[in-house]
Design a protein around this motif. Structure first.
Motif, PDB file in Angstrom:
ATOM      1  N   ILE A   1       0.861  -1.190   0.000  1.00 37.73           N
ATOM      2  CA  ILE A   1       0.000   0.000   0.000  1.00 37.73           C
ATOM      3  C   ILE A   1       0.892   1.233   0.000  1.00 37.73           C
ATOM      4  CG2 ILE A   1      -1.756   1.321   1.234  1.00 37.73           C
ATOM      5  CD1 ILE A   1      -2.854  -1.227   2.357  1.00 37.73           C
ATOM      6  N   ALA A   2       0.667   2.126  -0.960  1.00 37.13           N
ATOM      7  CA  ALA A   2       1.447   3.360  -1.074  1.00 37.13           C
ATOM      8  C   ALA A   2       0.542   4.554  -0.795  1.00 37.13           C
ATOM      9  CB  ALA A   2       2.053   3.475  -2.470  1.00 37.13           C
ATOM     10  N   GLN A   3       0.959   5.395   0.121  1.00 40.30           N
ATOM     11  CA  GLN A   3       0.220   6.625   0.407  1.00 40.30           C
ATOM     12  C   GLN A   3       0.708   7.712  -0.537  1.00 40.30           C
ATOM     13  OE1 GLN A   3       0.603   8.069   4.418  1.00 40.30           O
ATOM     14  NE2 GLN A   3      -0.911   9.671   4.153  1.00 40.30           N
ATOM     15  N   ILE A   4      -0.184   8.189  -1.405  1.00 38.71           N
ATOM     16  CA  ILE A   4       0.200   9.185  -2.407  1.00 38.71           C
ATOM     17  C   ILE A   4      -0.456  10.533  -2.174  1.00 38.71           C
ATOM     18  CG2 ILE A   4       0.614   7.422  -4.154  1.00 38.71           C
ATOM     19  CD1 ILE A   4      -2.081   8.125  -5.379  1.00 38.71           C
ATOM     20  N   GLN A   5      -1.268  10.653  -1.158  1.00 33.44           N
ATOM     21  CA  GLN A   5      -1.882  11.928  -0.802  1.00 33.44           C
ATOM     22  C   GLN A   5      -1.693  12.159   0.697  1.00 33.44           C
ATOM     23  OE1 GLN A   5      -5.842  10.973  -2.468  1.00 33.44           O
ATOM     24  NE2 GLN A   5      -5.617  12.782  -3.758  1.00 33.44           N
ATOM     25  N   PRO A   6      -0.668  12.894   1.096  1.00 31.09           N
ATOM     26  CA  PRO A   6       0.293  13.622   0.254  1.00 31.09           C
ATOM     27  C   PRO A   6       1.340  12.698  -0.354  1.00 31.09           C
ATOM     28  CG  PRO A   6       0.862  13.872   2.553  1.00 31.09           C
ATOM     29  CD  PRO A   6      -0.449  13.117   2.534  1.00 31.09           C
ATOM     30  N   ALA A   7       2.127  13.275  -1.261  1.00 22.43           N
ATOM     31  CA  ALA A   7       3.223  12.550  -1.900  1.00 22.43           C
ATOM     32  C   ALA A   7       4.531  13.274  -1.614  1.00 22.43           C
ATOM     33  CB  ALA A   7       2.993  12.443  -3.405  1.00 22.43           C
ATOM     34  N   SER A   8       5.616  12.522  -1.655  1.00 23.39           N
ATOM     35  CA  SER A   8       6.943  13.108  -1.450  1.00 23.39           C
ATOM     36  C   SER A   8       7.714  13.098  -2.758  1.00 23.39           C
ATOM     37  CB  SER A   8       7.721  12.316  -0.390  1.00 23.39           C
ATOM     38  OG  SER A   8       7.128  12.458   0.878  1.00 23.39           O
ATOM     39  N   LEU A   9       8.676  14.010  -2.847  1.00 22.81           N
ATOM     40  CA  LEU A   9       9.525  14.085  -4.032  1.00 22.81           C
ATOM     41  C   LEU A   9      10.952  14.365  -3.572  1.00 22.81           C
ATOM     42  CD1 LEU A   9       8.670  15.696  -7.410  1.00 22.81           C
ATOM     43  CD2 LEU A   9      10.895  16.136  -6.399  1.00 22.81           C
ATOM     44  N   PHE A  10      11.873  13.491  -3.943  1.00 28.34           N
ATOM     45  CA  PHE A  10      13.288  13.687  -3.651  1.00 28.34           C
ATOM     46  C   PHE A  10      13.971  14.238  -4.899  1.00 28.34           C
ATOM     47  CE2 PHE A  10      12.224  10.670  -0.320  1.00 28.34           C
ATOM     48  CZ  PHE A  10      12.945  11.164   0.764  1.00 28.34           C
TER      49      PHE A  10
END
Length: 385
Positions: free
Chosen positions: A204-213
Motif C-alpha cells: 500500500i502506497a500513500q500518495i496523498q500527500p506525496a513526497s519528491l526527492f
C-alpha cells in the motif's frame, strides 16, 4: 576633368569657333549606410521569482507491505488490485476457527482457575477462624495463604493467555494500516500465508500527500539554508518536458550530508497531490522558489549575447543607433533574463537581428508581422549549420 564645348556659327563666313572650359561638375555625396532591421524590446521592472532547477523522483509519503502476523489459510480477499483504501478497511480474512478454539480454551482454563481460587480463599477464611480458636496450626494457615497467592497468579496468567488469543484472533482480519493505493496482490484466496512471507499480502502506497526527492548542486546549499531560515520554501513539480506544472508543495528537509560522488545535496518536498498527478517512481523536473526579487529588471533571453568579456546586450540609443553594453545576468528562465546590473528600466535593447550589427549602426525597429517574420528567419538561420 576638362570639358570641351563646341559652338558652331551657322551662316557665318568664318570657320567654327571652339571654346575650352575647365568647369568640372561637383562630386556626388556618399550615401549613409541603410538602417539594419532588428526586433527591439524594452527593459521591464517587476517582481521576478528566482528558481533553482533540478530533477527528482516521486516516492510514496508512506509505504507499507501488509504482512500477516499469524499462519493460516486465506478464506476471503476483500479488495481489488489498484483500489484506493482507507485506514482500517478489510483487505483479507484468514480462517479464524483455530484461533477461536484457542481463545475458548484459554477462557475455560481461566474459569477453572478462578473457581479454585474462590475455594482456596474460602479455606483460608475457615483456617484463620480455627487458628484463632486454637484448632488450626500457624503452618496450615500459611500454606493455605501461599496456595491462594499461587492461584491468584495463575488466574492473572490465564488473563494474559486470553488477551494473546484475542489478539491472534484479531489478526485473522488483515486491514489497511494507512490510507493509500493498493498494488499487485501477492497471495490468492485459498493459499496459506505466514509471517515469514517476504512479499506479504499487498503493498500500500500513500500518495496523498506525496513526497519528491530531488538534487541540486552543493553550491546552492548556503542560499537554501538562508532562505529556509525565513520560512518554508515553495517547490514546483513540472512534467519531464518542463511544460506542465503538476503540483505545488513545500520543502521539508535537506539531507544531513552532501553526496560527495556527485557534489549535490539531496532534498525532499511534500505535495498535497489532490489530483494524483504525482505517482511513485515518476521522474520530474523541479523548481525550488528561492526568492521573489522586488523590482527586478528583465529582458528577453535572446537579447543576451556572449562575447570575449562575457555577457552583453545591444542597447538602442535615443538617436536610433546601437552600442554594446556588458551586463550581469542572474538567470535565464523560460526565455526571460533577469539582469543584476548593466541596464535600467525603460531602456530599449535589440532582441533579434544582432548578427548584422556593429557599434554605432543605425537600426530600424520592426514591429507586428514584420518582427515575427524576422524572428522566424533568425531562428531558421541559427538552425542551419
Amino acid at each position: 576633368m576638362v570639358l570641351i564645348t563646341a559652338i558652331a556659327v551657322i551662316g557665318g563666313a568664318g570657320p567654327a569657333v571652339w571654346y575650352v572650359s575647365d568647369t568640372t561638375p561637383p562630386a556626388q555625396a556618399a550615401l549613409p549606410p541603410p538602417a539594419v532591421p532588428v526586433v527591439a524590446g524594452t527593459v521591464e521592472s517587476s517582481n521576478v521569482p528566482v528558481y533553482l532547477h533540478g530533477m527528482g523522483t516521486v516516492v510514496a509519503y508512506n509505504n507499507v507491505i501488509v504482512q500477516s502476523q499469524i499462519t493460516g489459510q486465506i478464506i476471503k480477499i476483500a479488495f481489488i488490485q489498484g483500489q484506493t483504501v482507507k485506514k482500517g478497511d478489510l483487505l483479507a480474512e484468514i480462517d479464524p476457527r483455530p484461533y477461536q478454539a484457542q481463545l475458548d480454551q484459554a477462557i475455560a482454563t481461566r474459569d477453572r482457575d478462578q473457581a479454585q481460587l474462590l475455594n482456596a480463599r474460602a479455606d483460608l477464611n475457615r483456617y484463620t477462624a480455627l487458628q484463632q480458636k486454637g484448632f488450626a496450626t500457624t503452618q496450615l494457615v500459611a500454606t493455605q495463604n501461599a496456595q491462594l497467592s499461587q492461584l491468584q497468579a495463575q488466574v492473572k496468567y490465564d488473563e494474559g493467555v486470553i488477551a494473546q488469543a484475542r489478539t491472534n484472533l484479531s489478526y485473522t482480519r488483515l486491514t489497511a494500516p494507512i490510507d493509500g493505493v493498493t498494488g499487485v496482490r501477492q497471495v490468492d484466496e485459498g493459499n496459506i500465508i505466514t509471517p515469514s512471507s517476504a512479499n506479504g499480502l499487498v503493498d500500500i502506497a500513500q500518495i496523498q500527500p506525496a513526497s519528491l526527492f530531488f538534487f541540486l548542486p552543493q553550491t546552492d546549499f548556503v542560499q537554501i539554508q538562508q532562505q529556509m531560515a525565513t520560512g518554508p520554501l515553495t517547490v514546483l513539480a513540472y512534467s519531464q518536458d518542463d511544460k506542465v506544472k503538476l503540483d505545488t508543495g513545500k520543502l521539508d528537509l535537506i539531507d544531513n550530508q552532501i553526496v560527495q560522488t556527485t557534489g549535490t545535496i539531496r532534498l525532499r518536498a511534500s505535495f498535497p497531490n489532490a489530483k494524483r498527478t504525482l505517482w511513485p517512481g515518476e521522474l520530474l523536473n523541479v523548481r525550488l522558489l528561492l526568492e521573489t526579487r522586488q523590482g527586478g529588471l528583465t529582458i528577453a533571453g535572446s537579447a543576451v549575447q556572449q562575447g570575449p568579456q562575457g555577457s552583453f546586450v545591444w542597447v538602442i540609443g535615443s538617436d536610433g543607433t546601437v552600442q554594446t553594453r556588458p551586463v550581469e545576468v542572474a538567470e535565464i528562465d523560460e526565455g526571460i533574463a533577469l539582469i543584476n546590473s548593466g541596464l535600467q528600466a525603460g531602456e530599449k535593447v535589440v532582441v533579434d537581428g544582432q548578427y548584422r550589427l556593429q557599434p554605432g549602426a543605425s537600426i530600424q525597429a520592426l514591429t507586428g508581422q514584420a518582427a515575427r517574420g524576422a524572428q522566424l528567419q533568425s531562428s531558421i538561420e541559427q538552425e542551419i549549420p
